[in-house]
Design a protein around this motif. Structure first.
Motif, PDB file in Angstrom:
ATOM      1  N   GLY A  61       0.513  -1.177   0.325  1.00 25.04           N
ATOM      2  CA  GLY A  61      -0.038   0.045  -0.170  1.00 25.04           C
ATOM      3  C   GLY A  61       0.779   0.844  -0.050  1.00 25.04           C
ATOM      4  N   HIS A  62       0.176   2.509  -0.818  1.00 23.65           N
ATOM      5  CA  HIS A  62       0.653   3.166  -0.488  1.00 23.65           C
ATOM      6  C   HIS A  62      -0.076   5.345  -0.959  1.00 23.65           C
ATOM      7  CE1 HIS A  62       0.832   1.310  -4.545  1.00 23.65           C
ATOM      8  NE2 HIS A  62       0.298   3.126  -5.313  1.00 23.65           N
ATOM      9  N   VAL A  63       0.358   5.519  -0.136  1.00 20.67           N
ATOM     10  CA  VAL A  63      -0.630   7.487  -0.916  1.00 20.67           C
ATOM     11  C   VAL A  63       0.129   8.049  -1.893  1.00 20.67           C
ATOM     12  CG1 VAL A  63      -1.075   9.034   1.068  1.00 20.67           C
ATOM     13  CG2 VAL A  63      -0.912   6.906   2.197  1.00 20.67           C
ATOM     14  N   ILE A  91       5.187   4.688   2.000  1.00 14.37           N
ATOM     15  CA  ILE A  91       5.436   5.809   1.063  1.00 14.37           C
ATOM     16  C   ILE A  91       4.898   6.354   0.078  1.00 14.37           C
ATOM     17  CG2 ILE A  91       6.997   6.319  -0.898  1.00 14.37           C
ATOM     18  CD1 ILE A  91       7.781   3.364  -0.381  1.00 14.37           C
ATOM     19  N   PHE A  92       5.109   8.768   0.734  1.00 11.99           N
ATOM     20  CA  PHE A  92       3.907   9.043  -0.339  1.00 11.99           C
ATOM     21  C   PHE A  92       4.421   9.295  -2.145  1.00 11.99           C
ATOM     22  CE2 PHE A  92       1.906  10.797   3.144  1.00 11.99           C
ATOM     23  CZ  PHE A  92       1.627   9.936   4.133  1.00 11.99           C
ATOM     24  N   ARG A  93       3.136   9.500  -2.810  1.00 12.80           N
ATOM     25  CA  ARG A  93       3.539  10.244  -3.878  1.00 12.80           C
ATOM     26  C   ARG A  93       2.966  11.319  -4.016  1.00 12.80           C
ATOM     27  NH1 ARG A  93       7.972   8.438  -2.921  1.00 12.80           N
ATOM     28  NH2 ARG A  93       8.838   6.126  -4.662  1.00 12.80           N
ATOM     29  N   PHE A  94       3.490  12.422  -4.796  1.00 14.43           N
ATOM     30  CA  PHE A  94       2.752  13.786  -4.620  1.00 14.43           C
ATOM     31  C   PHE A  94       2.496  14.346  -6.383  1.00 14.43           C
ATOM     32  CE2 PHE A  94       4.868  13.898  -1.155  1.00 14.43           C
ATOM     33  CZ  PHE A  94       4.139  14.033   0.579  1.00 14.43           C
ATOM     34  N   GLN A  95       1.954  14.554  -6.814  1.00 12.69           N
ATOM     35  CA  GLN A  95       1.387  15.027  -8.145  1.00 12.69           C
ATOM     36  C   GLN A  95       0.761  16.520  -8.099  1.00 12.69           C
ATOM     37  OE1 GLN A  95      -1.224  12.437 -10.297  1.00 12.69           O
ATOM     38  NE2 GLN A  95      -0.875  13.767 -12.194  1.00 12.69           N
ATOM     39  N   GLY A 106      11.902  13.762  -5.878  1.00 13.12           N
ATOM     40  CA  GLY A 106      12.401  15.036  -6.122  1.00 13.12           C
ATOM     41  C   GLY A 106      11.164  16.060  -6.228  1.00 13.12           C
ATOM     42  N   LEU A 107       9.518  15.733  -6.278  1.00 14.24           N
ATOM     43  CA  LEU A 107       8.673  16.563  -6.218  1.00 14.24           C
ATOM     44  C   LEU A 107       8.097  16.507  -4.602  1.00 14.24           C
ATOM     45  CD1 LEU A 107       5.992  15.203  -8.763  1.00 14.24           C
ATOM     46  CD2 LEU A 107       7.419  17.263  -8.599  1.00 14.24           C
ATOM     47  N   ALA A 108       8.514  15.529  -3.884  1.00 14.99           N
ATOM     48  CA  ALA A 108       8.929  14.970  -2.851  1.00 14.99           C
ATOM     49  C   ALA A 108       9.034  16.351  -2.146  1.00 14.99           C
ATOM     50  CB  ALA A 108       8.694  13.724  -2.037  1.00 14.99           C
ATOM     51  N   ARG A 109      10.056  15.954  -2.124  1.00 20.02           N
ATOM     52  CA  ARG A 109      11.404  17.330  -1.962  1.00 20.02           C
ATOM     53  C   ARG A 109      10.940  19.039  -1.796  1.00 20.02           C
ATOM     54  NH1 ARG A 109      15.112  13.570  -3.611  1.00 20.02           N
ATOM     55  NH2 ARG A 109      15.762  15.205  -5.297  1.00 20.02           N
ATOM     56  N   GLU A 110       9.987  18.650  -3.290  1.00 22.52           N
ATOM     57  CA  GLU A 110       9.326  20.419  -3.235  1.00 22.52           C
ATOM     58  C   GLU A 110       8.199  20.234  -2.218  1.00 22.52           C
ATOM     59  OE1 GLU A 110       7.446  22.808  -7.120  1.00 22.52           O
ATOM     60  OE2 GLU A 110       8.444  20.697  -7.208  1.00 22.52           O
ATOM     61  N   TRP A 111       7.634  19.333  -2.204  1.00 22.26           N
ATOM     62  CA  TRP A 111       6.548  19.708  -1.494  1.00 22.26           C
ATOM     63  C   TRP A 111       6.824  20.005  -0.131  1.00 22.26           C
ATOM     64  CZ3 TRP A 111       4.212  17.594   2.804  1.00 22.26           C
ATOM     65  CH2 TRP A 111       2.662  17.789   3.160  1.00 22.26           C
ATOM     66  N   PHE A 112       7.471  18.951   0.460  1.00 19.33           N
ATOM     67  CA  PHE A 112       8.134  19.703   1.811  1.00 19.33           C
ATOM     68  C   PHE A 112       8.194  20.985   2.137  1.00 19.33           C
ATOM     69  CE2 PHE A 112       7.565  14.789   2.504  1.00 19.33           C
ATOM     70  CZ  PHE A 112       7.391  14.670   3.421  1.00 19.33           C
ATOM     71  N   GLN A 113       9.848  21.430   1.338  1.00 22.71           N
ATOM     72  CA  GLN A 113       9.926  22.765   1.388  1.00 22.71           C
ATOM     73  C   GLN A 113       8.965  23.765   1.249  1.00 22.71           C
ATOM     74  OE1 GLN A 113      13.869  23.050   2.088  1.00 22.71           O
ATOM     75  NE2 GLN A 113      12.494  24.445   2.815  1.00 22.71           N
ATOM     76  N   PHE A 166       9.920  11.250   9.758  1.00 22.19           N
ATOM     77  CA  PHE A 166       9.782   9.765   8.726  1.00 22.19           C
ATOM     78  C   PHE A 166      10.896   9.775   8.102  1.00 22.19           C
ATOM     79  CE2 PHE A 166       7.483   6.026   8.407  1.00 22.19           C
ATOM     80  CZ  PHE A 166       7.662   4.818   9.142  1.00 22.19           C
ATOM     81  N   ASP A 167      10.297  10.603   7.011  1.00 21.33           N
ATOM     82  CA  ASP A 167      10.800  10.136   5.606  1.00 21.33           C
ATOM     83  C   ASP A 167      12.114  11.084   5.661  1.00 21.33           C
ATOM     84  OD1 ASP A 167       8.411   9.229   5.303  1.00 21.33           O
ATOM     85  OD2 ASP A 167       7.817   9.592   3.542  1.00 21.33           O
ATOM     86  N   SER A 168      13.000  11.588   6.962  1.00 22.40           N
ATOM     87  CA  SER A 168      14.221  11.840   6.510  1.00 22.40           C
ATOM     88  C   SER A 168      13.809  13.079   5.231  1.00 22.40           C
ATOM     89  CB  SER A 168      15.138  11.183   5.975  1.00 22.40           C
ATOM     90  OG  SER A 168      15.607  10.224   6.824  1.00 22.40           O
TER      91      SER A 168
END
Length: 213
Positions: A61-63, A91-95, A106-113, A166-168
Motif C-alpha cells: 500500500g502507498h499514498v 510511501i507517499f507519492r506527490f503530484q 524530487g517532487l516530494a522534496r519540493e512539496w515538503f519545502q 519519518f521520511d528524512s
C-alpha cells in the motif's frame, strides 16, 4: 485542543505514542539510559533502525497526494485530513495538478519545502517569530484570531513534521527550543523563556535583582 477551540500543551509524558516492537515506546529506559549515552552518529543510526521497522513497503500500500500549486496549502491539508494514522507509515507519492512529473523523490522534496515555508510563515498566523532576529518560530497565542481554521492546520503541521522526520525530508522551519524540549519530555526552564521573549526575561531578571539584591 479543547472543545472551545483553545490551545494548551498536553503533559509530554501523557503524549507518548505506543509503537511497540520498535524500541520507541515513549521515554523508555532504553531511550534514556542506553541510546542517549551513544555518540550522535550512533544515536542517529539506532533511531533509523527503529524507524525502518515501522515502514510499510510499496507493495503493501502507498499514498498518493494530488495538489494544486494555486491552492497548495489548502489542498495539502485536505489530503492529510483523509489519511489514516497507519497510512503515515506508507510511501507517499506527490503530484501537482496539470503537471506530468513523476515523483521519484524530487517532487516530494519540493512539496515538503514549499508547504512548510507557507505553513510556518508568520503571515499565515499559526506561528510568530521568536528569538533574536526572528529566525525561529513559536506558537502564536492569537492564532485563532489570525486563522479561524488554526486547530485544523496545527494538526496538519504536526503530521507534516512527523512525516518529514519519518521520511528524512527537510522542512523550512526552525521551532523555538521550548517546543523541542516539550516534545522530548524535557523540563522547560526559566532560561528557555528567553528564546520566546527576551524582553520579558530581561524585565523579570531586573525585578528579581531589585527585590532580592
Amino acid at each position: 485542543m479543547s472543545m472551545n477551540g483553545s490551545l494548551s500543551f498536553v503533559p509530554a509524558h501523557e503524549a507518548a505514542i505506543d509503537v511497540g516492537g520498535t524500541g520507541l515506546n515513549g521515554m523508555t529506559p532504553e531511550l534514556l539510559h542506553r541510546a542517549s549515552a551513544l555518540p550522535f552518529k550512533k544515536k542517529l543510526r539506532w533511531f533509523r533502525q527503529c524507524r525502518d521497522k515501522l515502514k510499510i513497503d510499496w507493495q503493501y500500500g502507498h499514498v498518493k497526494v494530488r495538489v494544486s500549486r494555486d491552492n497548495l496549502l489548502y489542498d495539502s491539508n485536505q489530503s492529510f485530513q483523509k489519511i489514516k494514522k497507519d497510512d503515515m507509515h506508507k510511501i507517499f507519492r506527490f503530484q501537482f495538478q496539470g503537471e506530468e512529473g513523476i515523483d521519484a523523490g524530487g517532487l516530494a522534496r519540493e512539496w515538503f519545502q514549499v508547504v512548510s515555508d507557507q505553513l510556518f510563515n508568520p503571515d499565515f498566523g499559526l506561528f510568530v517569530g521568536s528569538g533574536v532576529g526572528g529566525e525561529t518560530v513559536t506558537i502564536n497565542p492569537q492564532s485563532g484570531i489570525a486563522n479561524e481554521h488554526h486547530l485544523e492546520y496545527f494538526r496538519f503541521a504536526g503530521r507534516l513534521l512527523g512525516k518529514a522526520f519519518f521520511d528524512s525530508q527537510i522542512v523550512g522551519c526552525h521551532l523555538a527550543l521550548p517546543i523541542y524540549k516539550h516534545l522530548l519530555a524535557m523540563p522547560i526552564t526559566f532560561h528557555d523563556l528567553s528564546v520566546v521573549d527576551a524582553d520579558l526575561v530581561s524585565g523579570l531578571v531586573s525585578v528579581i535583582l531589585f527585590f532580592f539584591f
